[in-house]
Design a protein around this motif. Structure first.
Motif, mmCIF file in Angstrom:
data_model
loop_
_atom_site.group_PDB
_atom_site.id
_atom_site.type_symbol
_atom_site.label_atom_id
_atom_site.label_comp_id
_atom_site.label_asym_id
_atom_site.label_seq_id
_atom_site.Cartn_x
_atom_site.Cartn_y
_atom_site.Cartn_z
ATOM 1 N N ALA A 123 0.836 -1.206 0.000
ATOM 2 C CA ALA A 123 0.000 0.000 0.000
ATOM 3 C C ALA A 123 0.868 1.253 0.000
ATOM 4 C CB ALA A 123 -0.935 -0.013 1.207
ATOM 5 N N PHE A 124 1.940 1.233 0.780
ATOM 6 C CA PHE A 124 2.885 2.358 0.811
ATOM 7 C C PHE A 124 3.453 2.601 -0.591
ATOM 8 C CE2 PHE A 124 7.208 3.969 1.094
ATOM 9 C CZ PHE A 124 7.068 5.075 1.911
ATOM 10 N N ALA A 125 3.931 1.534 -1.225
ATOM 11 C CA ALA A 125 4.533 1.671 -2.556
ATOM 12 C C ALA A 125 3.513 2.164 -3.585
ATOM 13 C CB ALA A 125 5.139 0.344 -3.000
ATOM 14 N N LEU A 126 2.321 1.600 -3.556
ATOM 15 C CA LEU A 126 1.277 2.031 -4.500
ATOM 16 C C LEU A 126 0.885 3.486 -4.259
ATOM 17 C CD1 LEU A 126 -1.093 -1.070 -4.617
ATOM 18 C CD2 LEU A 126 0.163 -0.073 -6.549
ATOM 19 N N PHE A 127 0.696 3.844 -2.996
ATOM 20 C CA PHE A 127 0.315 5.219 -2.684
ATOM 21 C C PHE A 127 1.391 6.199 -3.132
ATOM 22 C CE2 PHE A 127 0.470 8.888 0.197
ATOM 23 C CZ PHE A 127 -0.725 9.490 -0.170
ATOM 24 N N ALA A 132 3.252 10.463 -6.457
ATOM 25 C CA ALA A 132 4.401 11.083 -7.134
ATOM 26 C C ALA A 132 4.231 11.136 -8.654
ATOM 27 C CB ALA A 132 5.678 10.328 -6.777
ATOM 28 N N ALA A 133 3.793 10.029 -9.257
ATOM 29 C CA ALA A 133 3.677 9.973 -10.723
ATOM 30 C C ALA A 133 2.422 10.679 -11.222
ATOM 31 C CB ALA A 133 3.695 8.521 -11.196
ATOM 32 N N LYS A 134 1.410 10.756 -10.392
ATOM 33 C CA LYS A 134 0.141 11.408 -10.710
ATOM 34 C C LYS A 134 -0.476 10.933 -12.030
ATOM 35 C CE LYS A 134 1.063 15.482 -7.944
ATOM 36 N NZ LYS A 134 0.851 14.776 -6.727
ATOM 37 N N PRO A 135 -0.706 9.624 -12.150
ATOM 38 C CA PRO A 135 -1.357 9.143 -13.368
ATOM 39 C C PRO A 135 -2.850 9.491 -13.367
ATOM 40 C CG PRO A 135 -1.103 7.332 -11.831
ATOM 41 C CD PRO A 135 -0.412 8.535 -11.215
ATOM 42 N N GLY A 136 -3.413 9.655 -14.548
ATOM 43 C CA GLY A 136 -4.852 9.811 -14.770
ATOM 44 C C GLY A 136 -5.608 10.676 -13.783
ATOM 45 N N PHE A 165 -7.526 6.850 -2.905
ATOM 46 C CA PHE A 165 -8.624 6.121 -3.541
ATOM 47 C C PHE A 165 -8.095 5.153 -4.594
ATOM 48 C CE2 PHE A 165 -11.497 5.743 -7.167
ATOM 49 C CZ PHE A 165 -12.580 5.121 -6.569
ATOM 50 N N CYS A 166 -7.154 5.606 -5.418
ATOM 51 C CA CYS A 166 -6.573 4.733 -6.450
ATOM 52 C C CYS A 166 -5.860 3.538 -5.809
ATOM 53 C CB CYS A 166 -5.615 5.524 -7.339
ATOM 54 S SG CYS A 166 -6.442 6.742 -8.383
ATOM 55 N N THR A 167 -5.151 3.781 -4.720
ATOM 56 C CA THR A 167 -4.476 2.697 -3.997
ATOM 57 C C THR A 167 -5.494 1.686 -3.501
ATOM 58 O OG1 THR A 167 -2.709 4.202 -3.319
ATOM 59 C CG2 THR A 167 -2.958 2.169 -2.034
#
Length: 178
Positions: A123-127, A132-136, A165-167
């Protein structure tokens, strides 16, 4: 090099906060993640690590009812603190303000419970990726509220909540598939 049109304001000067700045107002303590945002390297990551540590040490002992009230209170308090600190720094969305990461990652950890260490690490890595990358949708949310005042303070928090939410969406889809 960024191209500017006549209607695009010049970028605001980046101002590095110090311990002295953080101690000058209670809002700065909150917005700067009690010092984690002062990290010279990846302050957003440092703020997220601080959120994980405080969640593990303190918030895992809170009831769901308390967390249900704590999250909106932390949002309102953070909105005020981020708005004021950004204004005092004269920067619309400074990287050293990490309350957005703290609040959003607390939300992720709370909604993932019960989660073991490796799920929390994922979850940390996904968040961090989404933040940071701010996709979509995260990029959309990042551009939605810009500037100073209440709108800018909301914007500081909003894109991180969308990253949370995305995570959570990735975890939900993973649970459905597996």
């Amino acid at each position: 090099m960024t191209l500017r049109t006549p209607s695009t304001p010049p970028p605001l000067p980046a101002r590095r906060p110090s311990w002295q700045f953080m101690q000058s107002h209670p809002a700065h303590w909150i917005a700067l993640g009690f010092g984690s945002g002062l990290s010279r390297v990846a302050p957003g990551t440092a703020g997220t690590l601080w959120a994980w540590l405080t969640y593990a040490l303190v918030l895992t002992h809170c009831s769901d009812a308390l967390m249900f009230w704590l999250m909106p209170a932390a949002f309102v308090l953070g909105w005020w603190a981020c708005t004021l600190t950004a204004r005092h720094m004269d920067v619309a969305d400074p990287g050293s303000i990490v309350w957005d990461e703290v609040l959003a990652f607390w939300l992720v950890l709370w909604l993932l419970e019960p989660a073991g260490f490796w799920q929390q690490a994922l979850a940390f890595a996904l968040f961090r990726y989404f933040d940071a990358a701010k996709p979509g949708p995260v990029a959309w949310a990042d551009g939605l509220f810009k500037g100073f005042g209440w709108r800018g303070g909301l914007g500081i928090l909003w894109d991180d909540l969308v990253a949370a939410f995305c995570t959570l969406l990735v975890f939900a889809l993973w649970r459905i598939i597996v």
